[in-house]
Design an enzyme around this catalytic site. Structure first.
Site, mmCIF file in Angstrom:
data_model
loop_
_atom_site.group_PDB
_atom_site.id
_atom_site.type_symbol
_atom_site.label_atom_id
_atom_site.label_comp_id
_atom_site.label_asym_id
_atom_site.label_seq_id
_atom_site.Cartn_x
_atom_site.Cartn_y
_atom_site.Cartn_z
ATOM 1 N N GLU A 20 58.785 2.308 38.058
ATOM 2 C CA GLU A 20 58.435 3.677 38.473
ATOM 3 C C GLU A 20 59.294 4.633 37.666
ATOM 4 O O GLU A 20 60.114 5.388 38.202
ATOM 5 C CB GLU A 20 58.637 3.878 39.984
ATOM 6 N N PHE A 73 60.634 21.227 41.120
ATOM 7 C CA PHE A 73 61.488 20.207 41.735
ATOM 8 C C PHE A 73 62.895 20.219 41.171
ATOM 9 O O PHE A 73 63.790 19.587 41.710
ATOM 10 C CB PHE A 73 60.889 18.809 41.535
ATOM 11 N N HIS A 102 59.446 7.650 35.004
ATOM 12 C CA HIS A 102 58.515 8.684 34.596
ATOM 13 C C HIS A 102 58.883 9.348 33.279
ATOM 14 O O HIS A 102 60.045 9.476 32.941
ATOM 15 C CB HIS A 102 58.426 9.749 35.677
ATOM 16 N N HIS A 122 51.450 6.491 43.594
ATOM 17 C CA HIS A 122 52.679 7.303 43.561
ATOM 18 C C HIS A 122 52.462 8.610 44.323
ATOM 19 O O HIS A 122 51.355 9.152 44.336
ATOM 20 C CB HIS A 122 53.059 7.586 42.102
ATOM 21 N N ASP A 125 63.077 5.287 39.482
ATOM 22 C CA ASP A 125 62.417 6.578 39.697
ATOM 23 C C ASP A 125 63.065 7.655 38.832
ATOM 24 O O ASP A 125 63.151 8.809 39.225
ATOM 25 C CB ASP A 125 62.424 7.012 41.187
HETATM 26 C C1 GRE Z 1 59.281 11.513 41.786
HETATM 27 O O1 GRE Z 1 58.687 10.694 41.127
HETATM 28 O O2 GRE Z 1 60.165 11.210 42.588
HETATM 29 C C2 GRE Z 1 58.925 12.947 41.646
HETATM 30 C C3 GRE Z 1 57.869 13.307 40.792
HETATM 31 C C4 GRE Z 1 57.557 14.661 40.670
HETATM 32 C C5 GRE Z 1 58.280 15.599 41.363
HETATM 33 C C6 GRE Z 1 59.332 15.241 42.188
HETATM 34 C C7 GRE Z 1 59.663 13.908 42.325
HETATM 35 O O3 GRE Z 1 57.203 12.378 40.079
HETATM 36 O O4 GRE Z 1 60.697 13.560 43.116
HETATM 37 ZN ZN ZN Z 2 58.451 8.588 41.186
#
Ligand code: GRE
Ligand code: ZN
Length: 327
Positions: free
Chosen positions: A8, A23, A10, A165, A286
């Site tokens: 996971e 965010f 990104h 997700h 993450d």
């Molecule tokens: C996450 O993957 O935890 C995430 C996002 C987008 C915004 C906030 C966030 O993918 O925490």
């Molecule tokens: Zn995530």
């Protein structure tokens, strides 16, 4: 622990990088955050090295394609993102792989792009950021809807895991969060939205039609393991509209795979270990929403599992799940 596999993790391309801005908060962290999420070179690899991650399967940041209203535009961005992941995997063999980004407006177009991703680009799975907004901001599609059955047929045939997700509930549906924007995103709303979507899949008969689907959830299962006993207990009294043939927990236990992403807590982990097949719990971080080092400091040291389980969750079972060409 060295040799971990994380899935996971990104990244963003210029088309999607602005989406995560709300965010990052109001401080100066936005520039750092943008640099981190866009980077697929030394900085990310250094974090991976520092935290014992050998291989990261990359995915687009949320909401990604799922908030792009126009199908053609979303497909255009999907292709760029998917090509970018393949490029990174080629540039750093053994360090990166791809989780296909799919626009979900049209199930057949999604199947086609998925097939390209798996067969031509070598992507290992799919990561979709929750419901798809289609044409109008208020038009949301959930993937238990009957029109998605052909898509699921393709997923089962290609035999690749589908990571559901989180994304945020859209404003017109968010009365419960009014005046509390903090409540809508990753502290709480993400899990409510995503767990509800996952339970819809379980309750739709999907896993009777396609029993070999593998659905991944992050964050130790978005709260579902904690609620699972009560869900089945209460449904003995009020199963209205439930289309499964067996108790919901059966589908959740059989068809789902959970990662520890962003939930580095012994008590929550104990609950998940108790409620769920330990062979279907995996490491992930993450990044960049979490520090890879934080994920690893906790995972590598938690006393809730022994070192053999750590090896399995951190690596061996991910190799099996994604059919990776690794030892
Ligand atoms: C996450 O993957 O935890 C995430 C996002 C987008 C915004 C906030 C966030 O993918 O925490
Ligand atoms: Zn995530």
């Amino acid at each position: 622990m060295k040799g971990k596999i994380a899935f996971e993790e990104h990244f963003a391309i210029p088309d999607t990088s602005e989406q995560a801005k709300p965010f990052a908060g109001d401080s100066g962290v936005w520039d750092d955050f943008t640099r981190e999420i866009m980077d697929l070179d030394e900085e990310r690899l250094e974090h991976m090295d520092n935290s014992g991650i050998e291989l990261a399967l990359l995915s687009l940041n949320a909401p990604g394609l799922q908030s792009i209203l126009n199908a053609d535009e979303a497909m255009n961005v999907a292709k760029k993102a998917n090509d970018k992941m393949a490029e990174a995997a080629q540039k750093y063999p053994g360090r990166y792989g791809g989780m296909a980004a799919l626009p979900m407006h049209d199930p057949d177009a999604a199947s086609q792009e998925l097939t390209r991703c798996v067969k031509e680009l070598g992507h290992k799975g799919i990561l979709v950021n929750g419901f798809q907004q289609i044409d109008q901001p208020d038009n949301q599609a959930y993937y238990d809807q009957p029109e998605y059955r052909t898509f699921w047929a393709t997923v089962q045939e290609l035999d690749v895991p589908f990571y559901l997700h989180p994304r945020m509930t859209i404003p017109s549906q968010a009365r419960a969060y009014q005046d509390h924007p903090w409540l809508m995103s990753s502290p709480w709303g993400f899990a409510v939205e995503t767990s509800t979507h996952a339970l819809r899949l379980c309750g739709s008969g999907l896993f009777e039609d396609y029993p070999n689907l593998k659905i991944c959830l992050g964050h130790l299962g978005e709260g579902i393991p904690f609620g699972l006993w009560r869900i089945d207990a209460r449904m003995a009294f009020s199963p209205r509209g439930y289309r499964g043939l067996r108790p919901l927990g059966d589908y959740f236990r059989e068809n789902f795979h959970l990662t520890i992403s962003g939930n580095f807590n012994d008590a929550a982990f104990r609950c998940t270990l108790d409620m769920f097949d330990n062979d279907k719990i995996y490491y992930s971080a993450d990044y960049p929403f979490e520090r890879m080092e934080d994920a690893s400091d906790w995972f590598d040291n938690t006393q809730e599992i022994n070192d053999e389980q750590r090896q399995q969750m951190g690596r061996d079972h991910a190799i099996k799940l994604f059919k990776l060409d690794l030892e």
